[in-house]
Motif scaffolding. Structure first.
Motif, PDB file in Angstrom:
ATOM      1  N   ALA A   7       0.843  -1.209   0.000  1.00 57.52           N
ATOM      2  CA  ALA A   7       0.000   0.000   0.000  1.00 57.52           C
ATOM      3  C   ALA A   7       0.875   1.254   0.000  1.00 57.52           C
ATOM      4  O   ALA A   7       0.603   2.211  -0.739  1.00 57.52           O
ATOM      5  CB  ALA A   7      -0.922  -0.016   1.213  1.00 57.52           C
ATOM      6  N   ASP A   8       1.927   1.250   0.816  1.00 55.80           N
ATOM      7  CA  ASP A   8       2.855   2.396   0.857  1.00 55.80           C
ATOM      8  C   ASP A   8       3.517   2.619  -0.500  1.00 55.80           C
ATOM      9  O   ASP A   8       3.642   3.758  -0.965  1.00 55.80           O
ATOM     10  CB  ASP A   8       3.946   2.173   1.918  1.00 55.80           C
ATOM     11  CG  ASP A   8       3.398   2.166   3.340  1.00 55.80           C
ATOM     12  OD1 ASP A   8       2.275   2.672   3.546  1.00 55.80           O
ATOM     13  OD2 ASP A   8       4.092   1.661   4.245  1.00 55.80           O
ATOM     14  N   ARG A   9       3.940   1.528  -1.127  1.00 51.73           N
ATOM     15  CA  ARG A   9       4.642   1.638  -2.429  1.00 51.73           C
ATOM     16  C   ARG A   9       3.716   2.154  -3.520  1.00 51.73           C
ATOM     17  O   ARG A   9       4.113   2.957  -4.368  1.00 51.73           O
ATOM     18  CB  ARG A   9       5.234   0.286  -2.835  1.00 51.73           C
ATOM     19  CG  ARG A   9       6.494  -0.083  -2.087  1.00 51.73           C
ATOM     20  CD  ARG A   9       7.312  -1.134  -2.811  1.00 51.73           C
ATOM     21  NE  ARG A   9       6.595  -2.384  -2.951  1.00 51.73           N
ATOM     22  CZ  ARG A   9       6.577  -3.344  -2.013  1.00 51.73           C
ATOM     23  NH1 ARG A   9       7.223  -3.166  -0.874  1.00 51.73           N
ATOM     24  NH2 ARG A   9       5.920  -4.458  -2.204  1.00 51.73           N
ATOM     25  N   LEU A  10       2.454   1.697  -3.496  1.00 50.66           N
ATOM     26  CA  LEU A  10       1.499   2.147  -4.518  1.00 50.66           C
ATOM     27  C   LEU A  10       1.204   3.646  -4.344  1.00 50.66           C
ATOM     28  O   LEU A  10       1.116   4.387  -5.328  1.00 50.66           O
ATOM     29  CB  LEU A  10       0.212   1.321  -4.452  1.00 50.66           C
ATOM     30  CG  LEU A  10      -0.922   1.711  -5.407  1.00 50.66           C
ATOM     31  CD1 LEU A  10      -0.435   1.876  -6.847  1.00 50.66           C
ATOM     32  CD2 LEU A  10      -2.055   0.691  -5.349  1.00 50.66           C
ATOM     33  N   GLU A  11       1.063   4.099  -3.100  1.00 49.75           N
ATOM     34  CA  GLU A  11       0.845   5.537  -2.873  1.00 49.75           C
ATOM     35  C   GLU A  11       2.052   6.349  -3.336  1.00 49.75           C
ATOM     36  O   GLU A  11       1.906   7.403  -3.955  1.00 49.75           O
ATOM     37  CB  GLU A  11       0.558   5.795  -1.381  1.00 49.75           C
ATOM     38  CG  GLU A  11      -0.831   5.341  -0.978  1.00 49.75           C
ATOM     39  CD  GLU A  11      -1.179   5.653   0.473  1.00 49.75           C
ATOM     40  OE1 GLU A  11      -0.361   6.315   1.163  1.00 49.75           O
ATOM     41  OE2 GLU A  11      -2.264   5.229   0.912  1.00 49.75           O
ATOM     42  N   LYS A  12       3.264   5.852  -3.049  1.00 46.19           N
ATOM     43  CA  LYS A  12       4.480   6.565  -3.464  1.00 46.19           C
ATOM     44  C   LYS A  12       4.568   6.619  -4.990  1.00 46.19           C
ATOM     45  O   LYS A  12       4.890   7.665  -5.568  1.00 46.19           O
ATOM     46  CB  LYS A  12       5.722   5.877  -2.874  1.00 46.19           C
ATOM     47  CG  LYS A  12       7.014   6.672  -3.150  1.00 46.19           C
ATOM     48  CD  LYS A  12       8.220   6.010  -2.521  1.00 46.19           C
ATOM     49  CE  LYS A  12       9.497   6.817  -2.683  1.00 46.19           C
ATOM     50  NZ  LYS A  12       9.666   7.564  -3.916  1.00 46.19           N
ATOM     51  N   ALA A  13       4.256   5.509  -5.640  1.00 41.41           N
ATOM     52  CA  ALA A  13       4.292   5.474  -7.111  1.00 41.41           C
ATOM     53  C   ALA A  13       3.302   6.478  -7.704  1.00 41.41           C
ATOM     54  O   ALA A  13       3.580   7.143  -8.709  1.00 41.41           O
ATOM     55  CB  ALA A  13       3.978   4.066  -7.614  1.00 41.41           C
ATOM     56  N   THR A  14       2.141   6.605  -7.076  1.00 39.93           N
ATOM     57  CA  THR A  14       1.103   7.541  -7.544  1.00 39.93           C
ATOM     58  C   THR A  14       1.578   8.989  -7.406  1.00 39.93           C
ATOM     59  O   THR A  14       1.490   9.780  -8.353  1.00 39.93           O
ATOM     60  CB  THR A  14      -0.201   7.325  -6.740  1.00 39.93           C
ATOM     61  OG1 THR A  14      -0.597   5.952  -6.858  1.00 39.93           O
ATOM     62  CG2 THR A  14      -1.320   8.203  -7.262  1.00 39.93           C
ATOM     63  N   ILE A  15       2.100   9.332  -6.224  1.00 40.76           N
ATOM     64  CA  ILE A  15       2.582  10.705  -5.987  1.00 40.76           C
ATOM     65  C   ILE A  15       3.796  11.018  -6.860  1.00 40.76           C
ATOM     66  O   ILE A  15       3.899  12.104  -7.448  1.00 40.76           O
ATOM     67  CB  ILE A  15       2.874  10.906  -4.479  1.00 40.76           C
ATOM     68  CG1 ILE A  15       1.542  10.960  -3.714  1.00 40.76           C
ATOM     69  CG2 ILE A  15       3.676  12.186  -4.230  1.00 40.76           C
ATOM     70  CD1 ILE A  15       1.647  10.851  -2.220  1.00 40.76           C
ATOM     71  N   ASP A  16       4.722  10.057  -6.981  1.00 40.23           N
ATOM     72  CA  ASP A  16       5.922  10.268  -7.818  1.00 40.23           C
ATOM     73  C   ASP A  16       5.550  10.519  -9.279  1.00 40.23           C
ATOM     74  O   ASP A  16       6.203  11.307  -9.966  1.00 40.23           O
ATOM     75  CB  ASP A  16       6.868   9.062  -7.725  1.00 40.23           C
ATOM     76  CG  ASP A  16       7.617   9.008  -6.398  1.00 40.23           C
ATOM     77  OD1 ASP A  16       7.482   9.969  -5.608  1.00 40.23           O
ATOM     78  OD2 ASP A  16       8.315   8.004  -6.144  1.00 40.23           O
ATOM     79  N   THR A  17       4.504   9.840  -9.753  1.00 48.15           N
ATOM     80  CA  THR A  17       4.058  10.020 -11.145  1.00 48.15           C
ATOM     81  C   THR A  17       3.644  11.472 -11.372  1.00 48.15           C
ATOM     82  O   THR A  17       4.041  12.100 -12.357  1.00 48.15           O
ATOM     83  CB  THR A  17       2.894   9.055 -11.469  1.00 48.15           C
ATOM     84  OG1 THR A  17       3.348   7.710 -11.292  1.00 48.15           O
ATOM     85  CG2 THR A  17       2.406   9.225 -12.901  1.00 48.15           C
ATOM     86  N   ILE A  18       2.853  12.015 -10.445  1.00 49.97           N
ATOM     87  CA  ILE A  18       2.393  13.411 -10.569  1.00 49.97           C
ATOM     88  C   ILE A  18       3.571  14.373 -10.436  1.00 49.97           C
ATOM     89  O   ILE A  18       3.728  15.305 -11.238  1.00 49.97           O
ATOM     90  CB  ILE A  18       1.314  13.723  -9.513  1.00 49.97           C
ATOM     91  CG1 ILE A  18       0.069  12.850  -9.735  1.00 49.97           C
ATOM     92  CG2 ILE A  18       0.924  15.202  -9.549  1.00 49.97           C
ATOM     93  CD1 ILE A  18      -0.907  12.858  -8.570  1.00 49.97           C
ATOM     94  N   GLU A  19       4.425  14.129  -9.445  1.00 53.90           N
ATOM     95  CA  GLU A  19       5.536  15.055  -9.187  1.00 53.90           C
ATOM     96  C   GLU A  19       6.582  15.022 -10.301  1.00 53.90           C
ATOM     97  O   GLU A  19       7.370  15.961 -10.434  1.00 53.90           O
ATOM     98  CB  GLU A  19       6.161  14.761  -7.820  1.00 53.90           C
ATOM     99  CG  GLU A  19       5.216  15.127  -6.669  1.00 53.90           C
ATOM    100  CD  GLU A  19       5.800  14.935  -5.281  1.00 53.90           C
ATOM    101  OE1 GLU A  19       6.899  14.337  -5.169  1.00 53.90           O
ATOM    102  OE2 GLU A  19       5.159  15.375  -4.306  1.00 53.90           O
ATOM    103  N   SER A  20       6.571  13.943 -11.102  1.00 55.81           N
ATOM    104  CA  SER A  20       7.483  13.874 -12.262  1.00 55.81           C
ATOM    105  C   SER A  20       6.907  14.605 -13.473  1.00 55.81           C
ATOM    106  O   SER A  20       7.545  14.708 -14.514  1.00 55.81           O
ATOM    107  CB  SER A  20       7.773  12.421 -12.634  1.00 55.81           C
ATOM    108  OG  SER A  20       6.623  11.851 -13.262  1.00 55.81           O
ATOM    109  N   GLY A  21       5.634  15.095 -13.346  1.00 57.12           N
ATOM    110  CA  GLY A  21       5.028  15.882 -14.425  1.00 57.12           C
ATOM    111  C   GLY A  21       4.015  15.131 -15.258  1.00 57.12           C
ATOM    112  O   GLY A  21       3.487  15.662 -16.231  1.00 57.12           O
TER     113      GLY A  21
END
Length: 398
Positions: free
Chosen positions: A353-367
């Motif tokens: 669950a932590d990894r999926l949330e991080k992947a989601t936020i990282d996707t947005i923050e990468s543009g």
């Protein structure tokens, strides 16, 4: 790789329109490749609710009591237009209202904060968590159209048959009337949930009603909160260095707009419904807000705070491209999976669950983001992805 096993099912409540499309994509792209999903499935789509006379909604809530954790897709609360569109037997009540009434507890809603999506209110620096009472008021109200002149009264008949009456209005022509209720027991649960959550998260707690106008109904909320705070939480709050603050709802709205955030704002049922949409929208998007119903008995129901995205669904049905934000629906799943893992001692599930949330936020923050976020981001030259493209971009990072 071997899929993560789940020892206990979680209750899965499917929903309507565009969020139902997102639900399927999230499961196929982000969950099923990694988890041996174990859910007890309930179809809360409007057609199936109509077929079962809304019994499926009740069953899903009772299943949540059994398994303690549920994840819910957004659902339609029908109005007159939906009655015709779906050929409904009757105008079924809000599924969320039905589930909340059965589970009781409090809905905690907080914005998902990402770099590059700045709040519209420039002085908001920290998230504002809305604690919404999850029982009664207009969501369990009785309504009547008044055809003409006459008298409407509130009548309370005690167990011994004695009656107390209160005039609502002497009508001289057609009008409308609504009766609503709440329970001291539910308000006490709401108060304790809010005070406990404030202590757990080390945040100040604000509470607001309209007790100056509603001298019995709203004033009862105010009194119960104060009594419980004084008896059970005053010393604990002082020791934690946090405060409980009561004010009128109109004063609270003004103060919230000038604040820096970083507190819990407890609201009655309807106020919480409206204010959580305002807060989430001002923090970036309605699709960027988590929502969890926490009952005093330890039941948890996770959902997105937004609706079924009807406009995008009609575009989707025509074969047109959509760019629907799935973040809050993804976080509903991660919240439920993390809680399931926590209750079962399943560390792997919690870490996923932590990894999926991080992947989601990282996707947005990468543009890489959906159109709603691209319109408000401070990130230069963002890549606007369609509904499926955004979920696939998260899957790639995951």
């Amino acid at each position: 790789m071997e899929k993560i096993k789940m020892t206990t099912p979680l209750v899965e409540m499917d929903g309507d329109e565009m969020t139902r499309i997102l639900w399927k994509m999230i499961k196929e792209e982000l969950l099923e490749p990694y988890i041996d999903l174990n859910t007890e499935y309930y179809d809360l789509g409007l057609e199936h609710r109509n077929e079962t006379n809304d019994q499926v909604t009740v069953d899903s809530a009772l299943a949540t009591k059994k398994y303690k954790v549920a994840v819910k897709c957004a659902t339609i609360t029908p109005n007159a237009a939906r009655m015709d569109e779906y050929n409904l037997k009757e105008m079924w009540k809000s599924p969320n209202g039905t589930i909340r009434a059965i589970l009781d507890g409090t809905v905690f809603r907080a914005p998902i904060v990402v770099k590059g999506i700045e709040p519209c209110v420039k002085n908001w620096k920290k998230p504002i968590t809305i604690a919404r009472h999850a029982y009664g008021d207009v969501y369990k109200g009785s309504e009547m159209k008044i055809p003409g002149a006459g008298k409407v009264e509130l009548v309370y008949t005690a167990e011994d048959g004695t009656q107390t009456k209160e005039l609502v209005h002497e009508f001289d022509g057609p009008g409308i009337v609504q009766g609503m209720h709440n329970l001291n027991k539910s308000i006490e649960s709401f108060a304790r949930s809010c005070f406990s959550y404030a202590l757990d998260t080390k945040q100040d707690l604000w509470f607001a009603t309209k007790d100056t106008i509603s001298k019995k109904y709203d004033h009862t909320f105010k009194d119960i909160f104060q009594e419980i705070y004084d008896a059970e939480f005053d010393e604990k709050f002082k020791a934690a260095g946090i405060e409980y603050f009561y004010t009128l709802i109109d004063d609270a709205v003004a103060r919230v707009m000038k604040s820096a955030g970083g507190y819990i704002w407890a609201c009655k049922n309807y106020d919480g419904d409206v204010m959580s949409d305002m807060v989430s929208s001002a923090f970036g998007s309605l699709a960027m807000m988590t929502s969890v119903l926490v009952s005093p008995e330890g039941y948890y129901e996770y959902e997105a705070a937004h609706g079924t995205v009807q406009r995008h669904y009609y575009k989707h049905l025509k074969g047109e491209e959509t760019s629907t934000n799935s973040v809050a629906t993804i976080f509903a799943w991660t919240g439920a999976l993390r809680k399931r893992g926590e209750l079962d001692g399943n560390k792997e599930l919690m870490e996923f669950a932590d990894r999926l949330e991080k992947a989601t936020i990282d996707t947005i923050e990468s543009g890489e983001m959906t159109k709603d976020l691209a319109l408000i981001t401070t990130i230069e030259n963002p890549t606007v992805l369609n509904t499926e493209g955004f979920i696939k971009a998260i899957a790639k990072r995951l």
